[in-house]
Design a protein around this motif. Structure first.
Motif, mmCIF file in Angstrom:
data_model
loop_
_atom_site.group_PDB
_atom_site.id
_atom_site.type_symbol
_atom_site.label_atom_id
_atom_site.label_comp_id
_atom_site.label_asym_id
_atom_site.label_seq_id
_atom_site.Cartn_x
_atom_site.Cartn_y
_atom_site.Cartn_z
ATOM 1 N N TYR A 246 0.847 -1.187 0.000
ATOM 2 C CA TYR A 246 0.000 0.000 0.000
ATOM 3 C C TYR A 246 0.878 1.231 0.000
ATOM 4 N N CYS A 247 0.637 2.111 -0.978
ATOM 5 C CA CYS A 247 1.336 3.393 -1.084
ATOM 6 C C CYS A 247 0.284 4.495 -0.953
ATOM 7 N N PRO A 248 0.202 5.173 0.178
ATOM 8 C CA PRO A 248 -0.886 6.127 0.397
ATOM 9 C C PRO A 248 -0.858 7.309 -0.570
ATOM 10 N N PHE B 33 0.165 7.247 13.439
ATOM 11 C CA PHE B 33 1.561 6.976 13.110
ATOM 12 C C PHE B 33 2.122 8.210 12.409
ATOM 13 N N SER B 34 3.282 8.672 12.844
ATOM 14 C CA SER B 34 3.877 9.883 12.265
ATOM 15 C C SER B 34 5.312 9.623 11.853
ATOM 16 N N SER B 35 5.659 10.146 10.671
ATOM 17 C CA SER B 35 7.036 10.066 10.173
ATOM 18 C C SER B 35 7.287 11.305 9.329
ATOM 19 N N GLY B 36 8.185 12.176 9.805
ATOM 20 C CA GLY B 36 8.404 13.431 9.106
ATOM 21 C C GLY B 36 7.111 14.232 9.071
ATOM 22 N N ASP B 37 6.702 14.672 7.874
ATOM 23 C CA ASP B 37 5.458 15.430 7.776
ATOM 24 C C ASP B 37 4.268 14.545 7.414
ATOM 25 N N GLN B 38 4.447 13.222 7.445
ATOM 26 C CA GLN B 38 3.350 12.305 7.150
ATOM 27 C C GLN B 38 2.701 11.821 8.439
ATOM 28 N N ARG B 39 1.374 11.803 8.433
ATOM 29 C CA ARG B 39 0.616 11.282 9.572
ATOM 30 C C ARG B 39 -0.467 10.350 9.033
ATOM 31 N N ILE B 40 -0.493 9.142 9.558
ATOM 32 C CA ILE B 40 -1.477 8.144 9.164
ATOM 33 C C ILE B 40 -2.272 7.744 10.390
ATOM 34 N N GLY B 41 -3.592 7.862 10.314
ATOM 35 C CA GLY B 41 -4.446 7.508 11.434
ATOM 36 C C GLY B 41 -5.090 6.147 11.233
ATOM 37 N N LEU B 42 -5.243 5.421 12.328
ATOM 38 C CA LEU B 42 -5.988 4.164 12.331
ATOM 39 C C LEU B 42 -7.086 4.296 13.370
ATOM 40 N N ALA B 43 -8.320 4.501 12.898
ATOM 41 C CA ALA B 43 -9.450 4.722 13.796
ATOM 42 C C ALA B 43 -10.180 3.415 14.057
ATOM 43 N N SER B 44 -10.420 3.138 15.340
ATOM 44 C CA SER B 44 -11.145 1.937 15.717
ATOM 45 C C SER B 44 -11.630 2.084 17.148
ATOM 46 N N ARG C 155 -20.087 -6.581 14.238
ATOM 47 C CA ARG C 155 -19.136 -6.031 13.273
ATOM 48 C C ARG C 155 -18.128 -5.136 13.986
ATOM 49 N N ALA C 156 -16.891 -5.148 13.499
ATOM 50 C CA ALA C 156 -15.854 -4.223 13.965
ATOM 51 C C ALA C 156 -15.232 -3.564 12.739
ATOM 52 N N THR C 157 -15.054 -2.244 12.786
ATOM 53 C CA THR C 157 -14.563 -1.517 11.617
ATOM 54 C C THR C 157 -13.293 -0.760 11.967
ATOM 55 N N PHE C 158 -12.343 -0.793 11.046
ATOM 56 C CA PHE C 158 -11.070 -0.085 11.173
ATOM 57 C C PHE C 158 -10.913 0.823 9.948
ATOM 58 N N VAL C 159 -10.579 2.094 10.173
ATOM 59 C CA VAL C 159 -10.406 3.041 9.069
ATOM 60 C C VAL C 159 -8.987 3.598 9.125
ATOM 61 N N LEU C 160 -8.199 3.268 8.114
ATOM 62 C CA LEU C 160 -6.843 3.798 7.985
ATOM 63 C C LEU C 160 -6.899 4.965 7.010
ATOM 64 N N GLU C 161 -6.309 6.100 7.376
ATOM 65 C CA GLU C 161 -6.356 7.243 6.455
ATOM 66 C C GLU C 161 -5.200 8.190 6.695
ATOM 67 N N ARG C 162 -4.900 8.921 5.641
ATOM 68 C CA ARG C 162 -3.851 9.936 5.714
ATOM 69 C C ARG C 162 -4.433 11.208 6.320
ATOM 70 N N LEU C 163 -3.766 11.744 7.327
ATOM 71 C CA LEU C 163 -4.230 12.951 8.005
ATOM 72 C C LEU C 163 -3.453 14.158 7.501
ATOM 73 N N GLU C 164 -4.137 15.284 7.435
ATOM 74 C CA GLU C 164 -3.519 16.523 6.968
ATOM 75 C C GLU C 164 -3.093 17.384 8.151
ATOM 76 N N GLY C 165 -1.843 17.874 8.117
ATOM 77 C CA GLY C 165 -1.374 18.798 9.145
ATOM 78 C C GLY C 165 -1.544 18.236 10.534
ATOM 79 N N ASP C 166 -2.190 19.035 11.415
ATOM 80 C CA ASP C 166 -2.424 18.620 12.795
ATOM 81 C C ASP C 166 -3.831 18.062 12.991
ATOM 82 N N GLU C 167 -4.459 17.660 11.913
ATOM 83 C CA GLU C 167 -5.820 17.146 11.982
ATOM 84 C C GLU C 167 -5.912 16.009 13.000
ATOM 85 N N PRO C 168 -6.907 16.071 13.899
ATOM 86 C CA PRO C 168 -7.045 14.989 14.893
ATOM 87 C C PRO C 168 -7.571 13.715 14.236
#
Length: 600
Positions: free
Chosen positions: A31-33, A146-157, A179-192
């Motif tokens: 996966y390449c976001p 998850f944060s690396s440099g200016d990239q932030r990836i959120g895993l909501a569950s 049912r259980a749902t997991f949402v992985l997404e790229r976050l912008e800036g300081d977005e919670p």
């Protein structure tokens, strides 16, 4: 080597920006976001230990798995059958309508128990920048970031996950119907990290299902192989980069053409050739919007002031039209099943491949005929390309197969140069468009006579790979398909027999004999699936319908459980090379539609 699923044991999901490979064991291992050629977040398919992965699977042992697509969609379901019950992991990437939502690049995994009670394990082990960058992990009751440099990836569950260094692991139990749902997404800036209610993810799913079903419903194909053709069309659509209309050759890099070999390439770019063939296949099915978008992308390439000095076009570009695709080796990754090197970028971008202009002009001709009339500005630039072809078609080049053993006067390159000029003459005449038709016709005829005299070998009684060899080449199967030669011409039938005797193995076709025609590369390769479908079409056009249909049906058995194909088929029937491969799926569509027509 342990830790690697067979290449074919994967399904594909995507959002028209990027894709993810989902294994039958519930692992997202590629996966390449954000975009196809972005640095990977999960790449355990290229290094089981260092690549990173995202896995959801039963906690008990002894389970079996099945995969299927929700009909007429790219929503993937992985079903787990266990002693305790039956559960499903549904994976999809939402395709939203607004620009804001598209930028989020969500990857949704929904776990449902349909029978019994089951405990699942989840592991989220990201490795940013192909595993080269460190990251931090911040957990909360809503998931983790998850944060690396200016990239932030959120895993909501809503299911709490335990930290294990920089990774997350956890277990959860569901009863029947839960049912259980997991949402992985790229976050912008300081977005919670967003918090998702079940109704929100249900809406995403419904919109995604609706998108895919509305899209495939526009297909005009009603023939014998509807399911396989439509799966191929849905796969080609996943390889479109929506922001620009570019079409990538494959969504992966460095999956080997031979286990342990060095023929490992990055295909996450837009080849003029592959995109033109994809355009042709989609037009055949009635998908004109993709053709229009690609023509817009192509026109922007014509206007770019950085056009290469060696010709009007590079053979490939980045999805935004980038010229610089410098090739690098990633030595810290071991490669699939230990098949190093892992490459990013593609050094073949600087090659001269004269055939691309024929594939391009053939698709332009079909777009003008079945899509929309060409605009003035596009015709002006295309006319300039035709003039360039008239001046340069007789050069030696690297050819369609991107050999790295020195330039030759490849017959296929001459063939497609003929196509470029011939289709330009057709378009100019049909539309009354301006062009030096007399000159173009002269060049067309000169190319034709040269191929007939120098591309033909009396000794082999066949057309050959290039003018200084007796080696055969499967690319010449296109000669009757592009209407260069009649499909029942004695010269062609003799060539078809020779290819069948030397390059075909039980319907599977090799590109050429690597030992007889050294290409500057190490290692062997499997049969090339696009060539196998070309062979089907050539047989059908030659009137050998029983043989053509049998070869086609045999090729269908080499698809994976979802109807997907990689680039090549190995000696024991395994899929090899980048996966899935646009070349293979577009050739399947063409072979199916033509075979249908021939069978009546």
């Amino acid at each position: 080597m342990s830790g690697y699923l067979p290449i074919a044991e994967h399904g594909l999901i995507g959002d028209l920006h990027s894709v993810a490979l989902v294994g039958t064991d519930g692992t997202i291992d590629w996966y390449c976001p954000g975009r196809f050629d972005a640095p990977s977040l999960f790449a355990s398919i290229l290094d089981a230990r260092r690549g990173g992965h995202y896995r959801i699977q039963p906690a008990v042992s002894g389970w079996t798995a099945k995969q299927l697509y929700l009909p007429d969609t790219n929503v993937l379901i992985t079903r787990f059958l266990t002693p305790d019950g039956v559960g499903e992991v549904e994976d999809f990437m939402p395709i939203a309508h607004s620009g804001t939502e598209r930028r989020r690049h969500r990857l949704v995994r929904s776990v449902l128990v349909v029978r019994g009670e089951m405990t699942f394990t989840v592991q989220a082990c990201p490795r940013f920048d192909y595993g080269r960058a460190q990251h931090t992990t911040i957990r909360s009751v809503d998931g983790a970031v998850f944060s690396s440099g200016d990239q932030r990836i959120g895993l909501a569950s809503s299911h709490l996950l335990d930290g294990d260094g920089h990774d997350l692991r956890g277990t959860f139990t569901l009863a029947q119907g839960q049912r259980a749902t997991f949402v992985l997404e790229r976050l912008e800036g300081d977005e919670p990290l967003p918090r998702y209610e079940e109704r929100e993810t249900d809406t995403m799913r419904e919109e995604t299902v609706d998108y895919w079903r509305r899209w495939i419903a526009r297909s005009r194909y009603t023939g014998r192989w509807r399911e396989m053709v439509h799966r191929s069309a849905l796969t080609l659509k996943l390889l479109v980069y929506q922001p620009t209309g570019a079409i990538v050759a494959a969504p992966t890099t460095s999956l080997p053409e031979q286990l342990g070999g060095g023929r490992n390439w990055d295909y996450r770019y837009t080849w003029i050739r592959d995109a033109a063939f994809s355009l042709y296949a989609l037009l055949r099915l009635g998908f004109t919007e993709e053709a229009e978008a690609f023509m817009g992308w192509l026109t922007r390439r014509f206007l770019d002031e950085r056009m290469t000095a060696g010709g009007p076009l590079q053979i490939m570009y980045g999805v935004d039209g980038e010229f610089d695709l410098s090739e690098q080796i990633l030595p810290h990754l071991e490669g699939y099943e230990g098949s190093a090197p892992v490459r990013i970028g593609n050094g073949a971008a600087d090659q001269l491949q004269l055939d691309i202009y024929g594939e391009l002009m053939d698709s332009v001709y079909l777009y003008n005929k079945h899509g929309a009339p060409l605009y003035h500005d596009a015709w002006v630039h295309l006319s300039r390309i035709v003039e360039w072809v008239c001046d340069n078609w007789d050069q030696a080049d690297e050819g369609i197969w991107e050999t790295r053993g020195g330039r030759q006067r490849f017959t296929y390159s001459r063939l497609m140069s003929w196509v470029a000029v011939e289709r330009a003459v057709r378009v100019a005449r049909q539309r009354g468009l301006p062009g030096d038709i007399v000159r173009w016709m002269g060049a067309r005829d000169e190319i034709y006579h040269q191929i007939m005299s120098r591309g033909w070998s009396e000794q082999r009684a066949a057309f050959v790979q290039h003018y200084d060899t007796e080696v055969l080449d499967a690319s010449l199967l296109l000669m009757p398909l592009v209407k260069f030669i009649a499909p029942t011409d004695p010269r062609w039938l003799s060539t078809l027999r020779a290819i069948g005797d030397e390059l075909v193995s039980d319907s599977l076709v090799y590109r050429y004999n690597v030992e007889a025609s050294p290409d500057g590369l190490h290692g062997d390769e499997g049969t090339f699936s696009i060539c196998s479908f070309w062979y089907v079409e050539a047989l059908a056009r030659a009137g050998q319908l029983d043989q053509a249909r049998l070869a086609f049906e045999k090729m269908l058995t080499y698809a994976n459980h979802l109807g997907l194909y990689s680039e090549e088929i190995g000696p024991t029937g395994e899929q090899l090379g980048n996966f899935p491969q646009a070349f293979t799926h577009l050739a399947l569509i063409s072979a199916a539609t033509n075979l249908d027509r021939q069978l009546g």
